[in-house]
Write a protein that holds these residues in place. Structure first.
Motif, PDB file in Angstrom:
ATOM      1  N   LYS A 166       0.854  -1.185   0.000  1.00  0.00           N
ATOM      2  CA  LYS A 166       0.000   0.000   0.000  1.00  0.00           C
ATOM      3  C   LYS A 166       0.892   1.236   0.000  1.00  0.00           C
ATOM      4  O   LYS A 166       2.010   1.193   0.528  1.00  0.00           O
ATOM      5  CB  LYS A 166      -0.884   0.010   1.247  1.00  0.00           C
ATOM      6  N   PRO A 167       0.424   2.335  -0.552  1.00  0.00           N
ATOM      7  CA  PRO A 167       1.202   3.571  -0.460  1.00  0.00           C
ATOM      8  C   PRO A 167       1.472   3.923   1.010  1.00  0.00           C
ATOM      9  O   PRO A 167       0.630   3.673   1.886  1.00  0.00           O
ATOM     10  CB  PRO A 167       0.291   4.617  -1.110  1.00  0.00           C
ATOM     11  N   ALA A 168       2.622   4.490   1.274  1.00  0.00           N
ATOM     12  CA  ALA A 168       3.033   4.805   2.647  1.00  0.00           C
ATOM     13  C   ALA A 168       1.966   5.608   3.387  1.00  0.00           C
ATOM     14  O   ALA A 168       1.714   5.366   4.568  1.00  0.00           O
ATOM     15  CB  ALA A 168       4.366   5.550   2.629  1.00  0.00           C
ATOM     16  N   ALA A 169       1.324   6.528   2.710  1.00  0.00           N
ATOM     17  CA  ALA A 169       0.325   7.384   3.351  1.00  0.00           C
ATOM     18  C   ALA A 169      -0.907   6.611   3.815  1.00  0.00           C
ATOM     19  O   ALA A 169      -1.654   7.091   4.658  1.00  0.00           O
ATOM     20  CB  ALA A 169      -0.095   8.499   2.393  1.00  0.00           C
ATOM     21  N   LEU A 170      -1.118   5.408   3.276  1.00  0.00           N
ATOM     22  CA  LEU A 170      -2.307   4.625   3.625  1.00  0.00           C
ATOM     23  C   LEU A 170      -2.007   3.436   4.538  1.00  0.00           C
ATOM     24  O   LEU A 170      -2.931   2.788   5.034  1.00  0.00           O
ATOM     25  CB  LEU A 170      -2.983   4.116   2.347  1.00  0.00           C
ATOM     26  N   GLN A 171      -0.755   3.135   4.765  1.00  0.00           N
ATOM     27  CA  GLN A 171      -0.393   1.947   5.537  1.00  0.00           C
ATOM     28  C   GLN A 171      -0.903   1.983   6.971  1.00  0.00           C
ATOM     29  O   GLN A 171      -1.285   0.942   7.522  1.00  0.00           O
ATOM     30  CB  GLN A 171       1.120   1.738   5.507  1.00  0.00           C
ATOM     31  N   ALA A 172      -0.959   3.137   7.595  1.00  0.00           N
ATOM     32  CA  ALA A 172      -1.395   3.236   8.988  1.00  0.00           C
ATOM     33  C   ALA A 172      -2.867   2.863   9.161  1.00  0.00           C
ATOM     34  O   ALA A 172      -3.297   2.531  10.262  1.00  0.00           O
ATOM     35  CB  ALA A 172      -1.145   4.641   9.520  1.00  0.00           C
ATOM     36  N   LYS A 173      -3.628   2.880   8.079  1.00  0.00           N
ATOM     37  CA  LYS A 173      -5.059   2.549   8.157  1.00  0.00           C
ATOM     38  C   LYS A 173      -5.301   1.048   8.258  1.00  0.00           C
ATOM     39  O   LYS A 173      -6.418   0.607   8.475  1.00  0.00           O
ATOM     40  CB  LYS A 173      -5.791   3.099   6.934  1.00  0.00           C
ATOM     41  N   GLY A 174      -4.251   0.232   8.045  1.00  0.00           N
ATOM     42  CA  GLY A 174      -4.407  -1.218   8.060  1.00  0.00           C
ATOM     43  C   GLY A 174      -4.923  -1.728   6.736  1.00  0.00           C
ATOM     44  O   GLY A 174      -5.084  -0.987   5.769  1.00  0.00           O
ATOM     45  N   GLY A 175      -5.179  -3.026   6.673  1.00  0.00           N
ATOM     46  CA  GLY A 175      -5.642  -3.636   5.439  1.00  0.00           C
ATOM     47  C   GLY A 175      -4.477  -4.025   4.543  1.00  0.00           C
ATOM     48  O   GLY A 175      -3.305  -3.871   4.905  1.00  0.00           O
ATOM     49  N   CYS A 176      -4.800  -4.565   3.385  1.00  0.00           N
ATOM     50  CA  CYS A 176      -3.775  -4.988   2.433  1.00  0.00           C
ATOM     51  C   CYS A 176      -4.370  -5.026   1.028  1.00  0.00           C
ATOM     52  O   CYS A 176      -5.584  -5.093   0.865  1.00  0.00           O
ATOM     53  CB  CYS A 176      -3.165  -6.335   2.825  1.00  0.00           C
TER      54      CYS A 176
END
Length: 129
Positions: free
Chosen positions: A34-44
């Motif tokens: 996932k793009p770095a900006a979205l990684q903190a939201k979890g998921g894959c």
């Protein structure tokens, strides 16, 4: 021209391992970062490829509170009935249920339905020869 980029399905928090078991081990997709900006939201995120070409992309996102999509679903197309049967067997051996009651109910295709570990419906089709 309109093309579909991805489908997003919801999953409960902390369920990435179970998502990987279904999408990678069960259906043979490849995980992509996932793009770095979205990684903190979890998921894959997962992709299917035909050589270098991306043919399908599934985003599994965390939703709280979580509710599975039991009717709405992605429908993935494979090359032929042999590939369809191989995927069905692979899913079953990984512990996932495969429903083939509607195998012949969609003109021009064979198909089955399954569900990811969270209860989201997934359809897999193969064109009739």
């Amino acid at each position: 021209m309109i093309a579909l980029h991805h489908v997003q399905l919801a999953a409960p928090s902390g369920s990435e391992h179970a998502a990987r078991a279904f999408w990678i081990d069960g259906l043979g997709l490849t995980e992509v970062a996932k793009p770095a900006a979205l990684q903190a939201k979890g998921g894959c995120w997962f992709r299917a490829h035909d050589g270098e070409r991306v043919t399908a992309e599934i985003h599994v996102g965390v939703e709280d509170p979580f509710a599975p999509a039991r009717k709405a679903h992605p429908a993935l197309v494979v090359d032929d009935g042999g590939v369809l049967d191989t995927l069905a067997a692979r899913l079953r051996s990984a512990g996932f249920e495969v429903d083939e009651r509607e195998r012949h109910s969609f003109d021009g295709y064979l198909r089955f339905h399954t569900a990811d570990p969270f209860g989201n419906r997934v359809e897999v089709l193969a064109p009739l020869a």
